[in-house]
Design an enzyme around this catalytic site. Structure first.
Site, short mmCIF file in Angstrom:
data_model
loop_
_atom_site.label_atom_id
_atom_site.label_comp_id
_atom_site.label_asym_id
_atom_site.label_seq_id
_atom_site.Cartn_x
_atom_site.Cartn_y
_atom_site.Cartn_z
N GLY A 36 15.93 -38.17 55.06
CA GLY A 36 16.32 -37.17 54.41
C GLY A 36 17.93 -37.27 54.56
O GLY A 36 18.58 -38.36 54.96
N ASN A 37 18.66 -36.02 54.29
CA ASN A 37 19.96 -36.14 54.60
C ASN A 37 20.55 -34.73 54.93
O ASN A 37 19.59 -33.79 55.19
CB ASN A 37 21.06 -36.32 53.16
CG ASN A 37 20.36 -35.37 51.98
OD1 ASN A 37 20.77 -34.43 52.18
ND2 ASN A 37 19.80 -35.95 51.06
N ARG A 38 21.64 -34.48 55.08
CA ARG A 38 22.22 -33.12 55.83
C ARG A 38 22.33 -32.10 54.93
O ARG A 38 23.05 -31.06 55.54
CB ARG A 38 23.24 -33.37 56.61
CG ARG A 38 23.01 -34.44 58.12
CD ARG A 38 24.20 -34.66 59.05
NE ARG A 38 24.15 -35.58 59.75
CZ ARG A 38 23.54 -35.57 60.85
NH1 ARG A 38 22.88 -34.39 61.08
NH2 ARG A 38 23.52 -36.56 61.65
#
Ligand code: CTP
Length: 204
Positions: A21-23
């Site tokens: 995923g990512n932030r």
């Protein structure tokens, strides 16, 4: 007008408990959805997993993966008049998702495959509808953003500073395919979204 907005990150599962995923916090997309509603538009918000309250009266479609986001957007796009693609779609997903939790011991090599580009896919069937996307600032920010605009078929690209990720305040440069350039902010994301909506989707 009825505007389709994508927001938040996507999660690409490795197994039933792990994902890539990512932030992305989703704040910009949600702020856009709220600003569009406040300007008298209808909004369909296709959102990855975020810790934000759904804006009232907005149709929210919750998705996890890039492919789910694309499928939801494809269903909604024919009934919409414009697109704001604010989602931070994972560029890749694991080539295989294990059905059972993977054994956590020892090193492991991941094989990744590219995800579909949601904005570019929808823009191919845009007709005369307005398509707005985002780009993250780095070296040669504006040049790269304009290349992205051209390649993906956007009408406008909003160039975001790197500091924007997760923050409530941001400064952006709005670049149009007509060559126009406008700096907006620094301001809280909600104010910024309002200014962008005034510019891009004026009240009916
Ligand atoms: N986008 C999308 N589907 C993807 C990737 C990106 O719809 N699979 C959209 C994003 O929502 C954004 C625009 O395309 O509006 C640009 O995103 P991206 O290509 O990831 O550009 P950057 O954010 O500048 O990051 P980078 O080029 O470093 O990946």
């Amino acid at each position: 007008m009825k505007i389709l907005v994508t927001a938040g990150p996507t999660r690409e599962p490795l197994d039933p408990v792990r994902f890539l995923g990512n932030r992305s916090s989703g704040k910009m997309g949600y702020a856009f959805a709220e600003a569009l509603m406040a300007a008298g538009h209808q909004v369909v918000l296709v959102s990855g997993p975020v810790a934000l309250k759904s804006p009232s009266r907005v149709k929210v479609i919750a998705v996890e993966t890039a492919r789910e986001m694309l499928a939801a957007c494809r269903r909604e796009w024919p009934g919409c008049d414009g697109l704001v693609a604010a989602a931070a779609v994972a560029d890749w997903r694991p080539a295989k998702t294990a059905r059972k939790k993977l054994d956590g011991s020892g090193p492991r090599t991941l094989s990744l495959v590219p995800n579909p580009d949601i904005l570019a896919t929808l823009a191919r069937r845009k007709g005369n509808r307005q398509v707005v996307g985002f780009a993250l600032q780095d070296r040669n920010g504006e040049k790269r953003a304009l290349m992205k605009l051209e390649k993906k078929g956007m009408d406008w690209v909003i160039l975001n500073g790197l500091v924007a990720q997760g923050a409530s305040s941001a400064e952006v440069v709005l670049l149009g395919k007509d060559g126009s350039r406008e700096k907006i902010g620094p301001s809280p994301k909600k104010i910024l979204a309002k200014a962008l909506v005034r510019r891009l989707f004026p009240s009916p």
